[in-house]
Design a protein around this motif. Structure first.
Motif, PDB file in Angstrom:
ATOM      1  N   PRO A 133       5.271   3.107  19.529  1.00 18.99           N
ATOM      2  CA  PRO A 133       5.084   1.668  19.776  1.00 18.99           C
ATOM      3  C   PRO A 133       6.163   1.149  20.731  1.00 18.99           C
ATOM      4  CG  PRO A 133       5.191   2.152  17.417  1.00 18.99           C
ATOM      5  CD  PRO A 133       5.564   3.402  18.133  1.00 18.99           C
ATOM      6  N   LEU A 168      10.007   2.178   9.542  1.00 23.30           N
ATOM      7  CA  LEU A 168      10.083   2.183  11.001  1.00 23.30           C
ATOM      8  C   LEU A 168       8.688   2.136  11.595  1.00 23.30           C
ATOM      9  CD1 LEU A 168      12.965   4.682  11.658  1.00 23.30           C
ATOM     10  CD2 LEU A 168      12.951   2.198  11.811  1.00 23.30           C
ATOM     11  N   ASN A 169       7.796   2.924  11.032  1.00 21.69           N
ATOM     12  CA  ASN A 169       6.410   2.884  11.461  1.00 21.69           C
ATOM     13  C   ASN A 169       5.552   2.659  10.225  1.00 21.69           C
ATOM     14  OD1 ASN A 169       6.743   3.529  14.258  1.00 21.69           O
ATOM     15  ND2 ASN A 169       7.343   5.562  13.569  1.00 21.69           N
ATOM     16  N   ALA A 211       3.686  -3.909  19.034  1.00 20.09           N
ATOM     17  CA  ALA A 211       3.103  -3.008  18.030  1.00 20.09           C
ATOM     18  C   ALA A 211       2.186  -1.967  18.665  1.00 20.09           C
ATOM     19  CB  ALA A 211       2.340  -3.814  16.987  1.00 20.09           C
ATOM     20  N   MET A 212       1.876  -2.129  19.930  1.00 20.99           N
ATOM     21  CA  MET A 212       0.975  -1.180  20.578  1.00 20.99           C
ATOM     22  C   MET A 212       1.766  -0.032  21.184  1.00 20.99           C
ATOM     23  SD  MET A 212      -1.908  -3.445  22.430  1.00 20.99           S
ATOM     24  CE  MET A 212      -3.397  -3.882  21.544  1.00 20.99           C
ATOM     25  N   GLU A 216      12.429  -2.224   1.876  1.00 26.37           N
ATOM     26  CA  GLU A 216      13.068  -1.815   3.105  1.00 26.37           C
ATOM     27  C   GLU A 216      11.954  -1.599   4.124  1.00 26.37           C
ATOM     28  OE1 GLU A 216      16.496   1.108   2.809  1.00 26.37           O
ATOM     29  OE2 GLU A 216      14.878   2.283   3.669  1.00 26.37           O
ATOM     30  N   ALA A 250       3.149  -5.372  24.520  1.00 25.37           N
ATOM     31  CA  ALA A 250       2.827  -5.732  23.138  1.00 25.37           C
ATOM     32  C   ALA A 250       3.604  -4.809  22.209  1.00 25.37           C
ATOM     33  CB  ALA A 250       1.327  -5.601  22.882  1.00 25.37           C
ATOM     34  N   PRO A 260      18.073   2.154   8.379  1.00 30.54           N
ATOM     35  CA  PRO A 260      17.147   3.302   8.314  1.00 30.54           C
ATOM     36  C   PRO A 260      16.939   3.890   9.700  1.00 30.54           C
ATOM     37  CG  PRO A 260      16.211   1.381   7.200  1.00 30.54           C
ATOM     38  CD  PRO A 260      17.521   0.960   7.750  1.00 30.54           C
ATOM     39  N   GLU A 309      -2.180  -9.218  18.966  1.00 35.92           N
ATOM     40  CA  GLU A 309      -0.819  -8.682  18.885  1.00 35.92           C
ATOM     41  C   GLU A 309       0.158  -9.535  19.686  1.00 35.92           C
ATOM     42  OE1 GLU A 309       0.436  -6.125  17.406  1.00 35.92           O
ATOM     43  OE2 GLU A 309      -1.261  -4.926  16.738  1.00 35.92           O
TER      44      GLU A 309
END
Lengths: 506, 359
Positions: free
Chosen positions: A395, B8-9, A346-347, B5, A344, A16, B235
């Motif tokens: 991100p 991406l975000n 995801a940040m 799937e 990080a 993707p 995180e």
């Protein structure tokens, strides 16, 4: 002309949002060492995974010895005669060499026979290895031998090696190359993935170059210069870093007999490390991975603290200070692991600047984060270090390795450090990005900062550093000027010849 | 073939839409269950979701109850969510809730029958301290001895329950209570009574505190460095340490704030809707709040909505038992379905469905 072993025809694989491989075709001949060359994200790994049965292509076909070849699993690939040595080893520390090898085999023989087989193969290929040793006690080079022997026991026709020399000393590289040449002379083909161009020139017969998932060129490495290959990889010419002649200033940072035990279970303890760093100087610290590099960085960043007077910055004893206090007085650092340590995942990039720049860039207002200022600083980093990203809200984890590394280094360099310590500044970074990061480090030193570069890439260290030393099992070798350095000497230093021993020998 | 799937975000739209879809799915599945029990499904769902708020006969009683029940849930869940974001798992809010109630009530009972405007604020401080102190036990054990705060905080719930039983029958027992266990009723002690701020709204000081907590948590998590440190620790713990965040300080902070808020909730409950310390004073708010925190996706606004929804199913569920004779277990099942569907639809935030396509 030799026979074709593996014919790859129009392989395409899309994920993707990205086409990892687009219509890639090339052939690997019997008994040749074939290099697969490309920047990070060029699609090398995906291509190799398709050959090894880990990923199914969307379209395209392969033939192996003129038979249709489309392995559904690594088992099937091994059955046909394809073996692979991964960059990251999958070995169990607590088990012996023979047990580890047996675990990876589809039908392992009895342990006595297996030990015999291991000895045979290891003698035949000049890879000394004792089957009963516990893997936890082996060096990185020896661990790689375990992986190679595991593959060789299956008599592969094609051996895939993913960045095999990244963990080896120059001497170990020589041993490996001898083995690979012997295999080649016996008719085994090798697909060799690397970004070290000089190695490819020394070892490989043909090179296929990938860029953005497509095959862009083929060349004969022996008759092509490293620079030409690098430019084919990048698709453009780029400037080599320029080491200007600069004046050294006073000593800015001193480490005095720093010893610290690692917080990690399999970490390396630092033992009596002493060094002096001058303003405007770049000190290169080489060494095989896992010899205390991470601990040395943590000791300097303030994540690990030591006795106060073990670290002196600009006359101040700072051994006991934490990361925030050290940043305040100008000691900045960038650890090796980009995702999860330096940043990080995801940040967003904007949030990631706050991790280290909050103090020096005045991003805090009574404890409240000034997001406008953080955004501005992020934009400065992006512009100054040419970070390719959609914006400051992306991100960190979605950036490519090279771009994230540029961001991580830029975040510190633009804070005008007095001393900057960086571990593996260009690991897994494409050639163009690596060159620009090295140039930035040189510029930083030109402006009077002291820089410590910890790296496993010797060429890099020789290229940019004024003085060089190696770290081995938590000890530092003698520090010598780079200009007078010989390759043999480096090998000895990396192998653990410490300052005292050398002194005793002399 | 259907398969997932990775997006991406994470999708922002689905974050908002999935809870609504989950509620609708719960209504459908719950309706089928009610029908199988021989009850009119549409009516049952109407009684659970609609009547507590709008039925002319019940709304005047149940509408205030909504806030009375949602208040402590939200207050506790906000505190928990901060720790959960950082990966610090306080499972013992129920114990901190009890200790907050005991500490708060103890101040009032010690002062009885004195009359002072300072009494109620003193109870608030004492209640918060009670919860905070109880949470400091797992915090100190973790930072000094590296114990697991999940186990310690959970076990301390049972210790707190024993303390509650003990003081209800001893230290705090009503001397004029004819020997029955339980303290004096604070509802009959004006200086200590946590009365409704607006009559018949259910809006007591605890509910107001919950709303304030929602706003403060929102501001802290989005704008303040401490909230940033909390998120960073959750995180990427190594990055947090690299940044200079002290794990010890953060553990103490997160457990402390969740303990103090749980203690406050207990104190507001004992001085208001409940009125007295009894052996079985606690009713599981501390545990339900864990669910509320996750239903609200650890986001302050989400927690506010989740707390209200959770309270609604409790009140509507009771009403349905009363009106239709539905078994209590079926209401619990219904709430369970809601959780299941919420968590099941959660996957669409990070994944999308692909039908066919890849082989």
């Amino acid at each position: 002309m030799k026979d074709i072993l593996l014919d790859i025809n129009g392989l395409t694989k899309a994920y993707p949002g990205v086409v990892a491989n687009n219509n890639v075709s090339f052939q690997i001949l019997c008994g040749e060492v074939h290099a697969l060359l490309g920047e990070n994200g060029a699609g090398k790994s995906t291509l190799v995974k398709m050959i090894y049965g880990l990923v199914k292509p969307d379209s395209g076909s392969m033939t192996f010895q003129d038979q249709q070849f489309m392995p559904a699993s690594p088992n099937a690939a091994r059955g046909t005669g394809v073996a692979m040595v991964f960059q990251h080893f999958s070995l169990f520390d607590a088990l012996s060499v023979a047990e580890n090898i047996a675990l990876g085999m589809d039908d392992a023989p009895k342990s006595r026979d297996l030990a015999k087989n291991i000895r045979q193969v290891s003698n035949a290929y000049g890879l000394p290895l004792e089957p009963n040793r516990i893997v936890g006690t082996l060096s990185a080079g020896e661990r790689q031998r375990v992986e190679i022997i595991r593959c060789l026991l299956q008599n592969p026709k094609l051996l895939i090696m993913d960045e095999p020399t990244s963990v080896l000393t120059p001497q170990e590289v020589e041993v490996l190359f001898k083995t690979l040449r012997q295999l080649k002379s016996e008719g085994t083909s090798i697909l060799y993935i690397s970004h070290k161009l000089e190695e490819i020139r020394a070892l490989c017969d043909t090179a296929t170059i990938l860029r953005h998932g497509e095959k862009v060129d083929t060349c004969i490495p022996a008759t092509t210069t490293a620079r030409e290959m690098a430019e084919m990889m990048v698709g453009a010419s780029f400037a080599n870093p320029i080491k200007a002649n600069r004046e050294m200033g006073d000593t800015i940072l001193s480490l005095k007999n720093v010893s610290a035990s690692s917080a990690e279970a399999f970490g390396t303890s630092l033992q009596g490390i002493s060094l002096d760093l001058k303003e405007g100087e770049i000190l290169g610290i080489g060494g095989v991975a896992g010899n205390g590099q991470d601990e040395l960085l943590a000791t300097l960043s303030g994540e690990m603290t030591v006795a106060s007077d073990m670290i002196i910055l600009d006359g101040q004893a700072i051994g006991k200070q934490g990361p925030t206090a050290r940043r305040k007085i100008g000691l900045l650092s960038a650890p090796e692991e980009r995702l999860g340590h330096a940043a990080a995942p995801a940040m967003s990039l904007r949030e990631n600047t706050v991790i280290t720049a909050a103090e020096r860039k005045s991003l805090l207002n009574n404890g409240f984060i000034d997001w406008t200022a953080a955004d501005q600083y992020t934009q400065d980093i992006i512009a100054d270090f040419d970070v390719r990203t959609l914006g400051t809200h992306t991100p960190a984890g979605s950036l490519s390795g090279g771009n994230l590394q540029k961001f991580v280094v830029g975040r510190e360099v633009l804070q005008n450090p007095k001393v900057f310590v960086v571990n593996q500044p260009t690991w897994g970074v494409d050639a163009a990005a690596a060159a620009s990061i090295r140039q930035k480090l040189l510029d930083l030193a030109d402006n009077g900062a002291g820089v410590i570069v910890i790296s496993q890439d010797l060429d890099e260290l020789l290229e940019i550093s004024n003085r060089f030393c190696a770290i081995n099992e938590g000890r530092l070798s003698k520090i010598v000027p780079t200009a007078t350095l010989e390759m043999d000497q480096i090998g000895l230093m990396m192998g653990g010849a410490t300052a005292e021993q050398e002194g005793a020998d002399a | 073939m259907i398969h997932f799937e990775k997006r991406l975000n994470p999708s922002r739209i689905t974050t908002v839409v999935t809870p609504i879809i989950a509620v609708i799915l719960t209504m459908i599945a719950g309706g089928i269950m009610f029908a199988a029990l021989g009850k009119p499904p549409l009516e049952a769902i109407r009684i659970i979701f609609w009547d507590p708020l709008f039925d002319p006969n019940f709304a005047s009683y149940s509408r205030p109850q909504l806030l009375v029940k949602a208040g402590p849930l939200i207050l506790i869940a906000i505190g928990l969510s901060i720790g959960f974001k950082a990966g610090i798992w306080n499972i013992g809010a129920e114990g901190q809730y009890i200790m907050g109630a005991v500490f708060g009530a103890a101040v009032a009972l010690a002062a009885y029958p004195a009359d002072s405007v300072l009494l109620f604020p003193a109870m608030v401080v004492s209640g918060a301290c009670g919860g905070w102190l109880w949470a400091m036990i797992p915090a100190i054990l973790r930072t000094k001895f590296n114990t697991n705060e999940i186990l310690v905080s959970l076990m301390l719930v049972y210790v707190a329950e024993s303390i509650l039983a003990s003081v209800a029958q001893g230290l705090l027992k009503n001397p004029e209570g004819y020997g029955f266990p339980g303290s004096r009723n604070l509802q009959q002690y004006p200086s200590a009574f946590n009365a409704e701020v607006i009559a018949n709204s259910g809006m007591h000081w605890g509910v107001i505190s919950a709303f304030i907590a929602v706003i403060c948590a929102y501001v802290m998590m989005t704008r303040h460095i401490r909230g940033f440190e909390v998120r960073l620790m959750g995180e990427a713990p190594k990055a947090a340490r690299f940044s200079g965040t002290s794990t010890t300080r953060l553990v103490v902070f997160c457990l402390g704030i969740s303990g103090a808020l749980a203690g406050l909730a207990g104190m507001f409950e004992v001085s208001g809707p409940s009125g007295q310390i009894t052996i079985d004073f606690n009713s599981g708010y501390g545990f339900t709040a864990i669910i509320v925190a996750f239903l609200g996706r650890l986001h302050p606004i989400g927690i506010l909505l989740a707390g209200l929804l959770m309270a609604l199913t409790y009140i509507g569920g009771e009403l349905a038992q009363l009106m239709l004779g539905l078994p209590g277990a079926s209401i619990q099942l219904f709430q369970g379905m809601l959780l299941l569907f919420l968590l099941a639809t959660d996957i669409f935030t990070n994944y999308r469905i692909r039908i066919g396509g890849a082989k």
